[in-house]
Structure formats: structure tokens, C-alpha cells
Scaffold this motif. Structure first.
Motif, mmCIF file in Angstrom:
data_model
loop_
_atom_site.group_PDB
_atom_site.id
_atom_site.type_symbol
_atom_site.label_atom_id
_atom_site.label_comp_id
_atom_site.label_asym_id
_atom_site.label_seq_id
_atom_site.Cartn_x
_atom_site.Cartn_y
_atom_site.Cartn_z
ATOM 1 N N ALA A 29 0.835 -1.205 0.000
ATOM 2 C CA ALA A 29 0.000 0.000 0.000
ATOM 3 C C ALA A 29 0.868 1.253 0.000
ATOM 4 C CB ALA A 29 -0.919 -0.001 1.218
ATOM 5 N N VAL A 30 0.602 2.150 -0.944
ATOM 6 C CA VAL A 30 1.320 3.424 -1.014
ATOM 7 C C VAL A 30 0.324 4.534 -1.333
ATOM 8 C CG1 VAL A 30 3.512 2.409 -1.722
ATOM 9 C CG2 VAL A 30 1.861 3.110 -3.455
ATOM 10 N N TYR A 31 0.736 5.759 -1.049
ATOM 11 C CA TYR A 31 -0.044 6.946 -1.377
ATOM 12 C C TYR A 31 0.745 7.779 -2.376
ATOM 13 C CZ TYR A 31 -3.213 6.140 2.559
ATOM 14 O OH TYR A 31 -4.137 5.615 3.415
ATOM 15 N N LYS A 32 0.065 8.259 -3.392
ATOM 16 C CA LYS A 32 0.716 9.166 -4.330
ATOM 17 C C LYS A 32 0.885 10.537 -3.697
ATOM 18 C CE LYS A 32 -0.379 7.527 -8.996
ATOM 19 N NZ LYS A 32 -1.086 7.845 -10.253
ATOM 20 N N PHE A 33 1.962 11.206 -4.100
ATOM 21 C CA PHE A 33 2.148 12.600 -3.684
ATOM 22 C C PHE A 33 1.052 13.443 -4.330
ATOM 23 C CE2 PHE A 33 3.869 16.855 -4.181
ATOM 24 C CZ PHE A 33 4.382 17.098 -2.923
ATOM 25 N N ASN A 50 2.747 -2.408 -6.508
ATOM 26 C CA ASN A 50 3.255 -3.417 -7.440
ATOM 27 C C ASN A 50 2.172 -3.959 -8.359
ATOM 28 O OD1 ASN A 50 2.035 -4.522 -5.206
ATOM 29 N ND2 ASN A 50 3.295 -6.374 -5.154
ATOM 30 N N GLN A 51 0.898 -3.608 -8.079
ATOM 31 C CA GLN A 51 -0.220 -4.027 -8.927
ATOM 32 C C GLN A 51 -1.253 -2.895 -8.943
ATOM 33 O OE1 GLN A 51 -1.269 -8.442 -8.310
ATOM 34 N NE2 GLN A 51 -0.428 -7.875 -6.314
ATOM 35 N N PRO A 52 -0.981 -1.805 -9.651
ATOM 36 C CA PRO A 52 -1.846 -0.619 -9.580
ATOM 37 C C PRO A 52 -3.300 -0.875 -9.952
ATOM 38 C CG PRO A 52 0.225 -0.129 -10.701
ATOM 39 C CD PRO A 52 0.171 -1.611 -10.535
ATOM 40 N N ASP A 53 -3.553 -1.892 -10.795
ATOM 41 C CA ASP A 53 -4.925 -2.154 -11.235
ATOM 42 C C ASP A 53 -5.656 -3.149 -10.339
ATOM 43 O OD1 ASP A 53 -4.519 -0.455 -13.403
ATOM 44 O OD2 ASP A 53 -3.712 -2.077 -14.646
ATOM 45 N N VAL A 54 -4.978 -3.639 -9.305
ATOM 46 C CA VAL A 54 -5.575 -4.640 -8.418
ATOM 47 C C VAL A 54 -6.070 -3.957 -7.146
ATOM 48 C CG1 VAL A 54 -5.138 -6.714 -7.055
ATOM 49 C CG2 VAL A 54 -4.087 -6.459 -9.317
ATOM 50 N N PRO A 55 -7.335 -4.156 -6.765
ATOM 51 C CA PRO A 55 -7.837 -3.530 -5.540
ATOM 52 C C PRO A 55 -7.329 -4.258 -4.304
ATOM 53 C CG PRO A 55 -9.534 -4.916 -6.511
ATOM 54 C CD PRO A 55 -8.374 -4.923 -7.475
#
Length: 247
Positions: A29-33, A50-55
Motif C-alpha cells: 500500500a502506497v499513497y501518491k504525492f 506493485n499491482q496498480p490495477d488490483v484492488p
């Protein structure tokens, strides 16, 4: 696997195991700036890096950590370090991610509040351009005082086709150098929409006003004889100081 029986005998038989890694090894889990304007409200949403399209899996929950830092902020009335020149304000919040299988992960949400954009700080001030029909002018920079890197664009389609059909010309370079040639038979004022893009990506559209004076009416008007007067010459003006009377 070995099975041992009460009579002392034993047996070996295979067992197939399906190893499932912890969610923390599968999801990151990460947050965009993200930038928000001062005085406004916005949301920042985490995603799987590592999987931006995966919820995230159903049942994932998020809670704030760093309670001491949060309490310090709250006790201070949520007053942050503010740059008085640029209006920049930054906040970093630690986040704990709890996955459905009970595993935990830590990440950080970083948000930045920025001041007004360039289009709000800088207002292009175009001077009224007076020109006589048939004349040509060049202007080095239409709006001096704007930040370096500002780009200009002229909407040529805003000019009537007749302007170009009569021999008119105009150009505007990206750095603001402007030229205009008005046809000799052109008598109308012009309003040119100029699109301005600032270095920070913000933009605005301002109108450049051109005051066109017909050539025959520039300065002192030129009186042309009417058709009826061409065959009837007008009397010569009286000499200064002369007087006339009957004898």
C-alpha cells in the motif's frame, strides 16, 4: 509425512501443501504525492504499488498511527510550517494497513498544500495598440514582467477572413514577440484573444485590443471633393487681411 501405528509399523505418504503468503507480501500500500490548494479540501487514496490495477482485498482496514505526532498537531491547532513567500505547506502522516488475515504493514501519506498558481499571481496587462490602416508594427514583448518560461499563443481563427484577404498579417511567437500589419483599406478595430501558459502549467486568455484609425482620418482629416463639386471649382480663399466692398 510419516505415520506411526501402535504396533510399531510406520508408513510414509506424500502431502500436498498450498503455501499462501501473507497479504503484506502480496500487496504494497502506497499513497501518491498530491498537491491541494490552500483553504480547499481534497482526498488522497492508497493503491497497490506493485499491482496498480488490483484492488485491496475485501476487509482491508486503515488506521492512523503515530499517535504522539497526531496529538502534537492537534494540540497545536493543526498549524503547520508555512512558507510565507510561496504558501507551500507539507504534512506527512504515518498509516497502518491491516489486511484480512491479520498481517500489518506501515506506509506514509504525504500531502502538500500550495499557494496560488501563476495565473492568479500574474495578470498580463496588454496596452491598447493604436495603429493606422496601412501601417506595420512590431512589439518585442507583449506583456513584460511575467515569469521566465511563459508562453503566448494567438488564436488566428478569431480574426475575420477579410482581414487576411485584404493583405493583413499578424504573428505572435511563443516568447511574446508580436507583429501586426493592417491593410490600407481596413477601418475596424481588432480584438485578439491571446492564450498565455505559465511555467507551472496554469493558463489564462486575455484580449489584446487594437485601435485602428483609417488612413484618411489620421491626424487632420483630408477633405476630398464631392462628385458634384468636381465640375464647379471653389473660389480661392481670401488673402489674410483683405477686405472687399462695393465702389
Amino acid at each position: 509425512m510419516v505415520a506411526e501405528y501402535p504396533d510399531g509399523s510406520s508408513e510414509i505418504f506424500p502431502v500436498t501443501l498450498n503455501l499462501i503468503p501473507e497479504d503484506t507480501l502480496v500487496y504494497d500500500a502506497v499513497y501518491k504525492f498530491k498537491s491541494i490548494r490552500t483553504g480547499s479540501e481534497d482526498q488522497i487514496t492508497p493503491f497497490v504499488s506493485n499491482q496498480p490495477d488490483v484492488p485491496f482485498p475485501a476487509g482491508t482496514s486503515f488506521t492512523l498511527t503515530g499517535y504522539y505526532e497526531i496529538d502534537q498537531l492537534r494540540s497545536a491547532g493543526w498549524k503547520f510550517e508555512l512558507n510565507p513567500v510561496t504558501g507551500e505547506l507539507s504534512v506527512t502522516v504515518p498509516i497502518s494497513v491491516i489486511y484480512p488475515d491479520g498481517s500489518r504493514d506501515n506506509t506514509i501519506a504525504t500531502m502538500e498544500s500550495v499557494g496560488p498558481d501563476d495565473s492568479e499571481l500574474f495578470k498580463p496587462d496588454f496596452d491598447l495598440i493604436p495603429i493606422k490602416s496601412g501601417d506595420y508594427i512590431e512589439i518585442g514583448v507583449l506583456a513584460p514582467g511575467l515569469p521566465a518560461g511563459t508562453e503566448f499563443h494567438l488564436d488566428y481563427y478569431a480574426l475575420p477572413d477579410r482581414f487576411f484577404d485584404l493583405g493583413g498579417s499578424t504573428s505572435l511567437s511563443g516568447n511574446g514577440k508580436f507583429s501586426l500589419g493592417v491593410p490600407l483599406t481596413w477601418n475596424d478595430d481588432l480584438q485578439l484573444p491571446i492564450s498565455i501558459t505559465f511555467p507551472d502549467g496554469s493558463h489564462t486568455v486575455e484580449n489584446l485590443h487594437v485601435d485602428v484609425t483609417p488612413a484618411n482620418f489620421a491626424g487632420n482629416p483630408i477633405d476630398e471633393p464631392k462628385d458634384d463639386d468636381k465640375d464647379h471649382p471653389q473660389p480661392a480663399p481670401k488673402p489674410s487681411g483683405s477686405s472687399f466692398g462695393s465702389s
